[in-house]
Design an enzyme around this catalytic site. Structure first.
Site, PDB file in Angstrom:
ATOM      1  N   SER A 198       1.651  12.538   7.507  1.00 19.26           N
ATOM      2  CA  SER A 198      -0.024  13.094   8.003  1.00 19.26           C
ATOM      3  C   SER A 198      -1.208  13.753   6.337  1.00 19.26           C
ATOM      4  O   SER A 198      -1.767  14.128   6.711  1.00 19.26           O
ATOM      5  CB  SER A 198       0.129  14.232   9.028  1.00 19.26           C
ATOM      6  OG  SER A 198       1.129  12.789   9.911  1.00 19.26           O
ATOM      7  N   PHE A 216       1.040  -1.493  -0.044  1.00 18.85           N
ATOM      8  CA  PHE A 216      -0.659   0.298  -0.342  1.00 18.85           C
ATOM      9  C   PHE A 216       0.957   0.975  -0.161  1.00 18.85           C
ATOM     10  O   PHE A 216       1.275   1.307   1.006  1.00 18.85           O
ATOM     11  CB  PHE A 216      -0.985  -0.197   1.797  1.00 18.85           C
ATOM     12  CG  PHE A 216      -1.795   1.068   1.647  1.00 18.85           C
ATOM     13  CD1 PHE A 216      -3.644   0.669   1.328  1.00 18.85           C
ATOM     14  CD2 PHE A 216      -1.593   1.950   2.027  1.00 18.85           C
ATOM     15  CE1 PHE A 216      -4.237   0.889   0.932  1.00 18.85           C
ATOM     16  CE2 PHE A 216      -2.981   3.273   2.037  1.00 18.85           C
ATOM     17  CZ  PHE A 216      -4.163   2.385   1.390  1.00 18.85           C
ATOM     18  N   ALA A 217       1.366   2.120  -1.584  1.00 19.49           N
ATOM     19  CA  ALA A 217       2.351   2.568  -1.442  1.00 19.49           C
ATOM     20  C   ALA A 217       1.554   4.250  -0.967  1.00 19.49           C
ATOM     21  O   ALA A 217       1.578   4.538  -2.503  1.00 19.49           O
ATOM     22  CB  ALA A 217       2.808   2.484  -2.474  1.00 19.49           C
ATOM     23  N   GLN A 232       6.423  -2.793  33.585  1.00 27.83           N
ATOM     24  CA  GLN A 232       6.825  -2.399  34.910  1.00 27.83           C
ATOM     25  C   GLN A 232       6.956  -2.970  36.694  1.00 27.83           C
ATOM     26  O   GLN A 232       7.173  -3.433  37.534  1.00 27.83           O
ATOM     27  CB  GLN A 232       5.755  -1.308  35.168  1.00 27.83           C
ATOM     28  CG  GLN A 232       6.017  -0.264  36.499  1.00 27.83           C
ATOM     29  CD  GLN A 232       7.766   0.604  36.221  1.00 27.83           C
ATOM     30  OE1 GLN A 232       7.777   0.913  35.368  1.00 27.83           O
ATOM     31  NE2 GLN A 232       7.938   0.689  37.750  1.00 27.83           N
ATOM     32  N   ARG A 264       5.703 -14.411  41.517  1.00 31.01           N
ATOM     33  CA  ARG A 264       7.466 -13.593  41.305  1.00 31.01           C
ATOM     34  C   ARG A 264       7.055 -13.050  42.954  1.00 31.01           C
ATOM     35  O   ARG A 264       5.729 -12.430  43.729  1.00 31.01           O
ATOM     36  CB  ARG A 264       7.052 -12.751  41.181  1.00 31.01           C
ATOM     37  CG  ARG A 264       8.282 -11.327  41.377  1.00 31.01           C
ATOM     38  CD  ARG A 264       9.558 -11.548  41.106  1.00 31.01           C
ATOM     39  NE  ARG A 264      10.575 -11.079  41.340  1.00 31.01           N
ATOM     40  CZ  ARG A 264      12.079 -11.096  41.731  1.00 31.01           C
ATOM     41  NH1 ARG A 264      11.768 -12.352  41.562  1.00 31.01           N
ATOM     42  NH2 ARG A 264      12.616 -10.306  41.948  1.00 31.01           N
ATOM     43  N   GLY A 296      12.970  -5.796  36.442  1.00 29.02           N
ATOM     44  CA  GLY A 296      14.114  -5.485  35.801  1.00 29.02           C
ATOM     45  C   GLY A 296      14.172  -6.475  34.646  1.00 29.02           C
ATOM     46  O   GLY A 296      14.690  -6.531  33.581  1.00 29.02           O
ATOM     47  N   GLU A 355      -0.606   4.548  10.086  1.00 29.63           N
ATOM     48  CA  GLU A 355      -2.166   4.615   9.586  1.00 29.63           C
ATOM     49  C   GLU A 355      -2.911   5.700   9.751  1.00 29.63           C
ATOM     50  O   GLU A 355      -3.855   5.840  10.423  1.00 29.63           O
ATOM     51  CB  GLU A 355      -2.573   3.523  10.233  1.00 29.63           C
ATOM     52  CG  GLU A 355      -4.231   2.530  10.021  1.00 29.63           C
ATOM     53  CD  GLU A 355      -3.157   1.804   8.303  1.00 29.63           C
ATOM     54  OE1 GLU A 355      -2.600   0.725   8.408  1.00 29.63           O
ATOM     55  OE2 GLU A 355      -3.305   2.532   7.356  1.00 29.63           O
ATOM     56  N   THR A 387      -1.699   8.862  12.138  1.00 29.02           N
ATOM     57  CA  THR A 387      -0.732   8.972  13.796  1.00 29.02           C
ATOM     58  C   THR A 387      -2.308   9.676  14.409  1.00 29.02           C
ATOM     59  O   THR A 387      -3.344  10.115  14.222  1.00 29.02           O
ATOM     60  CB  THR A 387       0.518  10.346  14.263  1.00 29.02           C
ATOM     61  OG1 THR A 387      -0.399  11.444  13.678  1.00 29.02           O
ATOM     62  CG2 THR A 387       1.297  10.377  13.149  1.00 29.02           C
ATOM     63  N   GLU A 438       4.974   9.682   1.548  1.00 34.82           N
ATOM     64  CA  GLU A 438       6.194   9.610   1.135  1.00 34.82           C
ATOM     65  C   GLU A 438       7.226  11.084   1.733  1.00 34.82           C
ATOM     66  O   GLU A 438       6.698  11.115   2.766  1.00 34.82           O
ATOM     67  CB  GLU A 438       5.906  10.587   0.008  1.00 34.82           C
ATOM     68  CG  GLU A 438       5.265  10.311  -1.899  1.00 34.82           C
ATOM     69  CD  GLU A 438       5.049  11.109  -3.229  1.00 34.82           C
ATOM     70  OE1 GLU A 438       5.454  11.878  -2.810  1.00 34.82           O
ATOM     71  OE2 GLU A 438       4.277  10.158  -3.955  1.00 34.82           O
TER      72      GLU A 438
HETATM   73  C1  LIG Z   1       6.850   0.273  10.204  1.00 33.03           C
HETATM   74  C2  LIG Z   1       6.036   1.382   9.456  1.00 33.03           C
HETATM   75  C3  LIG Z   1       5.602   0.604   8.559  1.00 33.03           C
HETATM   76  C4  LIG Z   1       4.772   1.740   7.486  1.00 33.03           C
HETATM   77  N1  LIG Z   1       4.004   1.636   6.631  1.00 33.03           N
HETATM   78  C5  LIG Z   1       3.699   1.653   5.274  1.00 33.03           C
HETATM   79  C6  LIG Z   1       2.694   1.588   4.595  1.00 33.03           C
HETATM   80  O1  LIG Z   1       2.854   0.309   4.636  1.00 33.03           O
HETATM   81  N2  LIG Z   1       2.623   2.506   3.507  1.00 33.03           N
HETATM   82  C7  LIG Z   1       2.247   3.619   3.841  1.00 33.03           C
HETATM   83  O2  LIG Z   1       1.967   4.665   2.805  1.00 33.03           O
HETATM   84  N3  LIG Z   1       2.797   3.896   4.894  1.00 33.03           N
HETATM   85  C8  LIG Z   1       3.210   3.434   5.737  1.00 33.03           C
HETATM   86  N4  LIG Z   1       3.732   4.411   6.762  1.00 33.03           N
HETATM   87  C9  LIG Z   1       3.893   5.223   6.992  1.00 33.03           C
HETATM   88  C10 LIG Z   1       2.623   5.940   8.199  1.00 33.03           C
HETATM   89  O3  LIG Z   1       2.099   5.610   8.479  1.00 33.03           O
HETATM   90  C11 LIG Z   1       3.600   7.461   8.399  1.00 33.03           C
HETATM   91  O4  LIG Z   1       4.749   7.274   9.099  1.00 33.03           O
HETATM   92  C12 LIG Z   1       2.396   8.395   9.102  1.00 33.03           C
HETATM   93  O5  LIG Z   1       0.888   8.438   8.365  1.00 33.03           O
HETATM   94  C13 LIG Z   1       3.459   9.383  10.051  1.00 33.03           C
HETATM   95  O6  LIG Z   1       3.334  10.121   8.881  1.00 33.03           O
HETATM   96  P1  LIG Z   1       5.819  10.764   9.189  1.00 33.03           P
HETATM   97  O7  LIG Z   1       5.756  10.187   9.622  1.00 33.03           O
HETATM   98  O8  LIG Z   1       5.312  11.284   7.891  1.00 33.03           O
HETATM   99  O9  LIG Z   1       5.004  12.241   9.919  1.00 33.03           O
HETATM  100  P2  LIG Z   1       4.088  13.447   9.813  1.00 33.03           P
HETATM  101  O10 LIG Z   1       3.827  13.540   9.085  1.00 33.03           O
HETATM  102  O11 LIG Z   1       5.798  14.131   9.796  1.00 33.03           O
HETATM  103  O12 LIG Z   1       4.085  13.545  11.547  1.00 33.03           O
HETATM  104  C14 LIG Z   1       5.499  14.452  12.543  1.00 33.03           C
HETATM  105  C15 LIG Z   1       4.104  14.462  13.894  1.00 33.03           C
HETATM  106  O13 LIG Z   1       3.504  15.980  13.359  1.00 33.03           O
HETATM  107  C16 LIG Z   1       2.151  15.487  13.731  1.00 33.03           C
HETATM  108  N5  LIG Z   1       2.130  15.983  13.305  1.00 33.03           N
HETATM  109  C17 LIG Z   1       1.595  16.530  11.724  1.00 33.03           C
HETATM  110  N6  LIG Z   1       0.107  17.021  10.706  1.00 33.03           N
HETATM  111  C18 LIG Z   1      -0.534  17.214  12.161  1.00 33.03           C
HETATM  112  C19 LIG Z   1      -1.906  17.857  12.517  1.00 33.03           C
HETATM  113  N7  LIG Z   1      -2.025  18.440  11.342  1.00 33.03           N
HETATM  114  N8  LIG Z   1      -2.232  18.510  13.312  1.00 33.03           N
HETATM  115  C20 LIG Z   1      -1.440  17.943  14.872  1.00 33.03           C
HETATM  116  N9  LIG Z   1      -0.401  17.233  14.468  1.00 33.03           N
HETATM  117  C21 LIG Z   1       0.162  16.649  13.385  1.00 33.03           C
HETATM  118  C22 LIG Z   1       2.395  14.042  14.060  1.00 33.03           C
HETATM  119  O14 LIG Z   1       0.982  13.611  14.690  1.00 33.03           O
HETATM  120  C23 LIG Z   1       3.451  13.605  14.400  1.00 33.03           C
HETATM  121  O15 LIG Z   1       3.247  13.532  15.438  1.00 33.03           O
HETATM  122  C24 LIG Z   1       4.636   3.243   7.768  1.00 33.03           C
HETATM  123  C25 LIG Z   1       4.900   4.024   8.624  1.00 33.03           C
HETATM  124  C26 LIG Z   1       6.291   2.840   9.945  1.00 33.03           C
HETATM  125  C27 LIG Z   1       7.281   3.616  10.394  1.00 33.03           C
END
Ligand SMILES: Cc1cc2nc3c(=O)[nH]c(=O)nc-3n(C[C@H](O)[C@H](O)[C@H](O)COP(=O)(O)OP(=O)(O)OC[C@H]3O[C@@H](n4cnc5c(N)ncnc54)[C@H](O)[C@@H]3O)c2cc1C
Length: 375
Positions: free
Chosen positions: A124, A115-116, A329, A261, A333, A356, A358, A119
Site C-alpha cells: 500500500s 507493471f512491476a 446464496q 429451481r 449448496g 490496484e 486496497t 515489493e
Molecule cells: C493477484 C495479484 C495480482 C497483483 N498484480 C500486481 C501487479 O501486476 N503489479 C504490482 O505492482 N502489484 C500487483 N499486486 C500487488 C497489489 O497491488 C498489492 O497486494 C496491494 O496494493 C496491497 O499491498 P499489500 O498486499 O502489501 O498489502 P498491505 O499494504 O500490507 O496491506 C495490508 C492491509 O493493511 C491495510 N492498510 C495498509 N495501509 C493502510 C492505511 N494507510 N490505512 C488503512 N489501511 C491500510 C490494507 O488496506 C490491507 O487491508 C498484485 C497482487 C495480487 C494478489
C-alpha cells in the site's frame, strides 16, 4: 461496436473454456486467447493508432473490460494491465520506446507487459520500495525484488520502478525503467498459489546486477513515483470494470438458476427474499457502472479523475463482491461446488478490493481529496 466485439468473443471463445483454465491451469488456451484479444484490437483500446492501438478511449476500454470479465477474470487482468503498461509508455516513453514496445503489446507479439511496482516491504506504501538502480557508465544496474507481478511468466517487457536517489525525500527519488524479460540478471521467480485468477500467473521478480542500457530510463529521472501513482488511478477504472463483469456474470447466472429451481412447489424466485437479492445486486452494479463511466469519461476528456476512479473502484468491487455472495446464496449448496461457475466468480472477485490499491487506500484518497479541496 466494441462492446459487441468483446461480448461475442467472451461468449463464444472464453466462457466455454474458463472453468477448464481455472481448474487445470490450462496455460496454452489462456495464451491463445490473449493473442485473439490482441487480434480484435482489445489490447490497446486506449492507445493511439500510430502505435498499433484502437484509439477508442477510456469509456470503450471500461465497457470492453466488463464484457471480457463476464467470461474470464484471469484473462481480463492481463488485458487491464496491458492497457496500463501501454499508457505509461505512451505517456512518458521516448519516441523510440513507444515505437518499439507498444505495437508489440497491442499486436499480441508480446502476450503481455508487466507493471512491476509492489515489493514485500512496499505494498500500500509503494514509496517505501528498496529496489535500486545505479548508473554505471552506459548502463543502469538494478538490484532488488518485486512481488505479485501479474503476467510475469509471459510478459515481453516490464515497467520497473526503482530508487535512483536514496537520499531524496520519500517518493522523490524513484525512476521508471523498461526491462525486457530475458535480460541477464532478471529472474521470474516463484509463482503464487492464489485463491482465484488461477489461469493467470502472478510471480516475484528478482534483480541481481541486472544491467540495462542507460536509455531504458523512461521519463524524467526521479519522477517515477508520480508516474506510477498517475497510472494506478487509470488502472482502478480497469479493476472496477473487471469487478462488475464478475458480479454481473454471477447474478445473471443465479437469477436464471432461481427461475428454474423448485422448492415448496414453486420457483424460488417467487420468494421475496430471493427477489430482493436480485434487485439489490442489479441496482448496485448499475450504480457502479455509472460511477465507472463517469471516471472513464473524465479521464478521456483530460479532466482530473483520480477521486472519481477511487470512488468507482471501491464501490464497484464491493458491489461485485456482494453480488457474488448473494448469487452463491441463491444457489444453496450447489453454489459451493465447482460444478457450477459461481464458486469461481466468488473466488475471482475477492482480489478486486485488494489489488490496484486496497479499498481502504481508495477511501483515504477520496477523503484526502475532499478535505484538501475544502482547505
Ligand atoms: C493477484 C495479484 C495480482 C497483483 N498484480 C500486481 C501487479 O501486476 N503489479 C504490482 O505492482 N502489484 C500487483 N499486486 C500487488 C497489489 O497491488 C498489492 O497486494 C496491494 O496494493 C496491497 O499491498 P499489500 O498486499 O502489501 O498489502 P498491505 O499494504 O500490507 O496491506 C495490508 C492491509 O493493511 C491495510 N492498510 C495498509 N495501509 C493502510 C492505511 N494507510 N490505512 C488503512 N489501511 C491500510 C490494507 O488496506 C490491507 O487491508 C498484485 C497482487 C495480487 C494478489
Amino acid at each position: 461496436m466494441i462492446q459487441d466485439t468483446a461480448r461475442n468473443f467472451a461468449r463464444s471463445e472464453l466462457e466455454p473454456v474458463a472453468a477448464k483454465m481455472d481448474q487445470a491451469g490450462d496455460r496454452e488456451t489462456y495464451l491463445k486467447n490473449l493473442r485473439k484479444l490482441a487480434e480484435l484490437g482489445l489490447m490497446g483500446i486506449n492507445v493511439r493508432s500510430e502505435y498499433g492501438g484502437s484509439e477508442a478511449g477510456v469509456v470503450a476500454f471500461s465497457v470492453a473490460v466488463t464484457e471480457i470479465a463476464r467470461a474470464c477474470a484471469s484473462t481480463t487482468v492481463t488485458m487491464s494491465v496491458n492497457n496500463m503498461v501501454n499508457e505509461v509508455i505512451q505517456a512518458v516513453g521516448s519516441g523510440d520506446q513507444r515505437k518499439k514496445y507498444i505495437p508489440r503489446i497491442c499486436s499480441g507479439e508480446y502476450y503481455a507487459g508487466g507493471f512491476a511496482l509492489t515489493e514485500t516491504m512496499a505494498g500500500s506504501d509503494p514509496a517505501s520500495m528498496r529496489t535500486q538502480a545505479v548508473l554505471d557508465g552506459d548502463s543502469w544496474v538494478i538490484n532488488g525484488s518485486k512481488i505479485f507481478i501479474s503476467s510475469a511468466e509471459y510478459a515481453g517487457v516490464f515497467i520497473v520502478w526503482a530508487v535512483t536517489s536514496k537520499d531524496a525525500p520519500k517518493g522523490k527519488g524513484i525512476s521508471t525503467f523498461l526491462v525486457e524479460n530475458g535480460t541477464k540478471g532478471l529472474t521470474v521467480g516463484r509463482a503464487e498459489h492464489k485463491m482465484g485468477h488461477h489461469a493467470s500467473a502472478t510471480n516475484e521478480l528478482l534483480f541481481e546486477d541486472c544491467r540495462i542500457p542507460k536509455d531504458a530510463l523512461m521519463g524524467k529521472l526521479n519522477d517515477g513515483f508520480r508516474v506510477a501513482v498517475g497510472e494506478l488511478a487509470g488502472g482502478r477504472i480497469g479493476v472496477g470494470s473487471l469487478g462488475i463483469g464478475i458480479g454481473l456474470a454471477a447474478i445473471d447466472y443465479a437469477t436464471r438458476y432461481a427461475m428454474n429451481r423448485i422448492q415448496f412447489d414453486q420457483p424460488i424466485t417467487s420468494f421475496q427474499a430471493i427477489q430482493w437479492m436480485i434487485a439489490e445486486s442489479y441496482t448496485e452494479l448499475e450504480a457502479a457502472r455509472l460511477l465507472l463511466l463517469n471516471a472513464a469519461f473524465k479521464k478521456e476528456r483530460g479532466k482530473p479523475y483520480a477521486r472519481e476512479a477511487s470512488m468507482a473502484k471501491y464501490y464497484a468491487t464491493e458491489a461485485a463482491e456482494r453480488a457474488c455472495h448473494r448469487a452463491l446464496q441463491m444457489l444453496g449448496g450447489y453454489g459451493y461446488t465447482n460444478e457450477l461457475p459461481i464458486e469461481r466468480y466468488a473466488r475471482d472477485v475477492r482480489i478486486t478490493s485488494i489489488y490496484e490499491g486496497t479499498n481502504q487506500v481508495q477511501r483515504l484518497i477520496i477523503a484526502r481529496d475532499i478535505l484538501s479541496g475544502l482547505k
